[in-house]
Structures are given as C-alpha cells and as structure tokens.
Design a protein around this motif. Structure first.
Motif, PDB file in Angstrom:
ATOM      1  N   UNK A  12       6.321   7.656  -2.000  1.00  0.00           N
ATOM      2  CA  UNK A  12       5.213   6.983  -1.307  1.00  0.00           C
ATOM      3  C   UNK A  12       5.692   6.212  -0.071  1.00  0.00           C
ATOM      4  N   UNK A  13       6.980   5.871  -0.035  1.00  0.00           N
ATOM      5  CA  UNK A  13       7.535   5.242   1.181  1.00  0.00           C
ATOM      6  C   UNK A  13       7.436   6.239   2.339  1.00  0.00           C
ATOM      7  N   UNK A  60      -7.813   6.495   3.016  1.00  0.00           N
ATOM      8  CA  UNK A  60      -6.595   7.311   2.914  1.00  0.00           C
ATOM      9  C   UNK A  60      -5.365   6.429   2.668  1.00  0.00           C
ATOM     10  N   UNK A  61      -5.283   5.354   3.410  1.00  0.00           N
ATOM     11  CA  UNK A  61      -4.114   4.466   3.248  1.00  0.00           C
ATOM     12  C   UNK A  61      -4.163   3.807   1.866  1.00  0.00           C
ATOM     13  N   UNK A  62      -5.360   3.423   1.450  1.00  0.00           N
ATOM     14  CA  UNK A  62      -5.479   2.800   0.118  1.00  0.00           C
ATOM     15  C   UNK A  62      -5.039   3.774  -0.974  1.00  0.00           C
ATOM     16  N   UNK A  63      -5.342   5.060  -0.781  1.00  0.00           N
ATOM     17  CA  UNK A  63      -4.932   6.048  -1.788  1.00  0.00           C
ATOM     18  C   UNK A  63      -3.405   6.122  -1.866  1.00  0.00           C
ATOM     19  N   UNK A  64      -2.743   6.040  -0.717  1.00  0.00           N
ATOM     20  CA  UNK A  64      -1.264   6.069  -0.737  1.00  0.00           C
ATOM     21  C   UNK A  64      -0.718   4.763  -1.350  1.00  0.00           C
ATOM     22  N   UNK A  65      -1.385   3.675  -1.075  1.00  0.00           N
ATOM     23  CA  UNK A  65      -0.933   2.401  -1.671  1.00  0.00           C
ATOM     24  C   UNK A  65      -1.087   2.447  -3.203  1.00  0.00           C
ATOM     25  N   UNK A  66      -2.138   3.121  -3.658  1.00  0.00           N
ATOM     26  CA  UNK A  66      -2.290   3.289  -5.116  1.00  0.00           C
ATOM     27  C   UNK A  66      -1.118   4.114  -5.672  1.00  0.00           C
ATOM     28  N   UNK A  67      -0.764   5.168  -4.929  1.00  0.00           N
ATOM     29  CA  UNK A  67       0.386   6.000  -5.350  1.00  0.00           C
ATOM     30  C   UNK A  67       1.652   5.160  -5.401  1.00  0.00           C
ATOM     31  N   UNK A  68       1.816   4.316  -4.398  1.00  0.00           N
ATOM     32  CA  UNK A  68       2.997   3.445  -4.368  1.00  0.00           C
ATOM     33  C   UNK A  68       3.017   2.549  -5.607  1.00  0.00           C
TER      34      UNK A  68
END
Ligand SMILES: O=P(O)(O)OC[C@H]1O[C@](O)(CO)[C@@H](O)[C@@H]1O
Length: 526
Positions: A12-13, A60-68
């Motif tokens: 996720x980074x 979209x960014x929130x979805x990646x932050x969830x993945x992180x």
C-alpha cells in the motif's frame, strides 16, 4: 500474531505513491464542496464528528488508506497493545494507559497484579482522599479546609493535566462543581514557582509532587522550593504535600508526604492524564465524579478505535490521512486550532503527545527508517491565531494541514447579541469561514491579495466542551498518534531524544565541561 514491517515495505506504500492527487480547491468549490461536507464526516464518541471534507482525499485514496490499515494490521496492533503485549520495545514495557479508563480486551495481569484493578484502585483511593478534603475531614495544621491544589510536575506530568483543568475550569464553575482552584508549577525557572506561590494562600494549599520517575530535576527542585516556602510560612510541609509517582521511584513510600498515589511503568508520561497523574489534581479540583465522566468519554473513544472500517473509526482515519499528508504530500507540520478558549493549552499537550511519541528516526527494532515520521505540531486557539500566524497559513510558501476543533455551545452560557449575532455565533462563523478560505482561496489580480487556496483542513465538531467530550478528544489524539506510530513501525512510547540535554545540563552544574559547553557555561556565568 501481527507483522511489524517498515512502512516502505508495504504494497500500500507503493499504491499511495501512485494515487491521483486531489485538488482541494477544486473539490471544495461550489456544489461538490457542499456534498463533500455532508459525505466526508465520521461520528466520534460522545456525539462529536470528525469532518474531513477539506482534506486532499477522495474515495479512491480512502480505499488505498483502508488497504494500508489492513495490510499494516493497525487495529490488530491496537488489540495486541490493550491485551498487554510489549509494545514499547525500547524500554521493554507494556503500554496500558487505555486500561486506566476501562477494560478493552483480556485481563492484563503482571506479576500477579490485574492492571485494570490496580489503576481503578488508585482512582478509588484518590476519590476517597478528594472527597475527604472537600468534606473537611482532611484539613491543614490549623484544622481549616484546603481551598487550592497545586500540581508540581513537568512534561507529561504537567501538560495534559493542566490542559484538561483549563478546559473544564469554567464549565465546572458554571455547573457548581469547582471544588478547589488549581495551579501548576513546571519550569525550573524560579519565577514560575514564585509567581504561583505569590498568587495563592499557601496555608490552604495542597501540593502534589508528580513525577513518574521521581528523578526529574525540575520537579524535585520545585518540590524543594515549595517545601522551603512552606517552612518559611510556618507550615508543616508533610501536612500539605502529596506524591504521585510509580511504586519503584525514589518518591514512593515516603513519609514526608501526607499521602501517595501511584501509576506504573506501563503508562508513558504524555499518556498519563488518565492515570493517577491526572486523576489526583482533577478529582481535587472538580470532584471524582467529573474525573469519572472524563474517563467515560475517553473509554468510548477507545472502543471506537477498535473498528476496522476506517470510515467508522475517526482516530484511525485521522491518523491515515495524516500519514498520507506527511509521507506523500510532503507536509511537515500540522497546526491544532481549537475555536474554544478553554482549550488554550490543548495544542501544547498535543505537541508533546505527538512530537515526543513519533519524532523518531529508527524503527521499533532500532534500524534507521527511510521515510519521514511525526510532523511538527503547533497551535493556538482561534480566533486569536487568525490575528497572528494565519497570514503564513493563508499565503505563505509552506502548506500546513490544519486541525480545527469547534463547539456549537459555549461553556458558561453568558453571551450577548451584538450586530445581530452572539459571540459564540461569531466564533463558529469564523471557523467555518476559515475552512473554506483555506480550501478555496480567492483570485485577485493584485498578487498581494490573491489566495491560492488548496490548504487542507479537518474539523472536530461537538455540541459543548464538557467532561465527556473532552475525554473523547483526549483519547482521539492519543489513538491517532498510536496508529501513526504503527504505520511508521516506530516505537511511539519511549523518548530517548530528551536524555542528552539532561545529561549535559548535569555536567554543567558539576563544572565538568569542555569545548562549546565550557564556553556557553562561561557566557552564562554558570
Ligand atoms: O514524570 P517524570 O518522570 O518526572 O517525567 C516528566 C517528563 O519528562 C520526560 O521524560 C521527558 O523529559 C517526559 O516524557 C515526561 O513526561
């Protein structure tokens, strides 16, 4: 078991490096902005809300932050923490401040002691002591009631309790629960102790010497300073001085104190407001019931922090957005801007909480990390800040993410309508206006009057600052800092960086100096 992995080793980074940036000015302008304000809001404990419409994020960014969050196992790490794992790797200690305000998971038992019961027992002892003082059962040498409590401590043994006291002082007066006036002595500057002593009636004052370690130079010096003042005033210090420390410290079990209350090594100084450190002064000042309400608010926020869905977990979301800003948007600072005069010292508390916790360059195993960690924190209450440093925030070359805090109602309730609005309405209008001004800016052909906008902010909104909402605020930020430390894979619970200065100051006092230290000592004639 959880994996402790460096941030830059996570998938996720890499994903965050490649997300499309959000233009805050664009998305906050017009109808899209109005929709974001409604949509990007998460309920917090005690009826508050964390609104992040003006942050540089989208779905979209929130979805990646969830993945992180999932990949870094952030809520699992929190679970490990409150179930008693050795999270503080630097000092090989558990991290249990949340346990002071409620049970979150399993019983944590160390050397046969149930830690939740230990913390609760100290709170109960303090409650009885405070009630006895208020009832006139514990009195001064002349049999008279104590009217003032003075906390002597520094860093975490001062900032949090002081910020909380100031936050509730006017609320308590209004609600007839201010039992004793409180004052604080922290700096080793003799003018600090002298000014406080000059302002109070020492014959009717209780002094709490607060030091977890029992070895802090400033606090021991100030305790001796006060002891000397009491003797000079013909007062027996042992009838006026209390200790709040850990059971293993040199201050523990000392009969020069009227009574002693304990925390332990599993509560870091900057996290100690929920322990005996905050409990003592706040229970004496406001009564134990108010302290219990503060803890209930904090516990409610701790419960919310368990939620895995970042859109339902405000401290986790706040932490992740902060990481995105720090590591990918390259924003080095964060300003904390409470639109509440009562929170005047809250930014100072958060400054220690955040910067002492996450101002680190090595990971939890002592290896250098290749990414930036904790931001620089500063702040002042609005609207005062508007007439001070907001110029740079609006038009300077450095973008500073802003954390606003606002309440709909005042604490005292005394207000006047002037030119069609109350002062409270003016305060709230200012915070709303600032968020939009920072985000949307304003074009002007005169460059000097042009505002680029695009300056991100979030706001925590509550009905009123009271014990419950204050407790929830306290825990929100503690948990945010904890989650960020987990992302960066650093140990947020030690503070080796403050040691070197202390060691050198001792050498100066012992005249064991050389090089630059010798010259500076001469310049100051030490
Ligand atoms: O409570 P103590 O042990 O006196 O420490 C006071 C403060 O000093 C520090 O260790 C840093 O100097 C803080 O972390 C702590 O809050």
């Amino acid at each position: 078991m959880v994996n402790w992995t460096n941030f830059d080793a996570l998938d996720s980074y890499q994903a965050l490096k490649n997300v499309d940036a959000v233009n805050v000015r664009e998305v906050m302008s017009g109808e899209s902005g109005a929709q974001r304000v409604k949509k990007y809001s998460v309920p917090m404990a005690e009826g508050m809300a964390y609104n992040y419409a003006a942050k540089a994020v989208d779905d979209d960014i929130l979805a990646v932050l969830q993945k992180l969050s999932d990949e870094a196992q952030l809520t699992e790490k929190y679970e490990e923490l409150y179930n008693g794992a050795v999270i503080n790797t630097g000092e090989k200690r558990l991290v249990l401040h949340q346990l002071c305000r409620g049970q979150l998971g399993k019983d944590v038992v160390v050397d046969g002691v149930n830690k939740r019961e230990f913390y609760q027992a100290q709170q109960d002892r303090i409650a009885k002591f405070a009630n006895d003082v208020h009832a006139g059962k514990i009195v001064n040498g002349k049999g008279e009631k104590f009217t003032t409590v003075v906390q002597i401590g520094i860093g975490g043994s001062d900032l949090g309790p002081r910020a909380l006291y100031l936050a509730l002082e006017n609320w308590a007066k209004t609600n007839h629960t201010l039992k004793m006036q409180a004052a604080f002595i922290s700096n080793v500057d003799p003018d600090d102790a002298s000014a406080v002593l000059n302002n109070i009636d020492v014959e009717h004052a209780l002094f709490i010497v607060v030091s977890k370690s029992g070895t802090t130079l400033e606090t021991l010096t100030n305790a001796a300073f006060v002891e000397d003042a009491l003797k000079k005033a013909g007062v027996d210090p042992s009838k006026h001085m209390l200790a709040c420390t850990s059971e293993t410290s040199p201050l523990a079990n000392n009969d020069k104190f009227l009574d002693s209350f304990y925390m332990d090594d599993y509560i870091g100084g900057r996290y100690s407001s929920s322990s005996a450190v905050g409990c003592c002064v706040l229970s004496l000042a406001f009564g134990p019931e108010v302290f219990a309400r503060l803890m209930a608010g904090a516990h409610a926020a701790d419960e919310t922090a368990k939620e895995k869905d970042i859109l339902k977990n405000p401290s986790l979301l706040d932490a992740l957005i902060g990481v995105y800003e720090r590591n990918f948007l390259d924003y080095a600072t964060t300003a904390v801007l409470p639109y509440s005069q009562a929170l005047s010292r809250f930014p100072a508390h958060l400054q220690q909480l955040d910067m002492e916790s996450n101002g680190k360059s090595v990971n939890r195993f002592g290896e250098k990390v290749n990414y930036v960690t904790g931001p620089i924190i500063f702040g002042e209450p609005g609207t005062n800040g508007q007439h001070s440093f907001y110029q740079l925030l609006h038009q300077g070359k450095t973008i500073v993410p802003l954390q606003f805090i606002g309440f709909k109602d005042s604490q005292i309730g005394n207000d006047v309508v002037i030119e069609g609005s109350t002062s409270q309405k003016k305060l709230d209008a200012n915070v709303a206006a600032q968020i939009v001004a920072f985000a949307c800016g304003k074009d002007d052909e005169n460059p000097n009057k042009n505002f680029d906008g695009g300056r991100p902010s979030s706001i925590i909104i509550g009905q009123q600052l009271n014990p419950e909402t204050l407790g929830a605020l306290l825990a929100h930020f503690e948990n945010k800092v904890m989650f960020q430390g987990f992302v960066w894979n650093i140990n947020s619970f030690d503070q080796e960086g403050v040691q070197l200065g202390k060691v050198l100051a001792k050498r100066v006092l012992a005249h064991d100096t050389d090089g630059a230290l010798a010259v500076y000592s001469d310049l100051l004639e030490i």
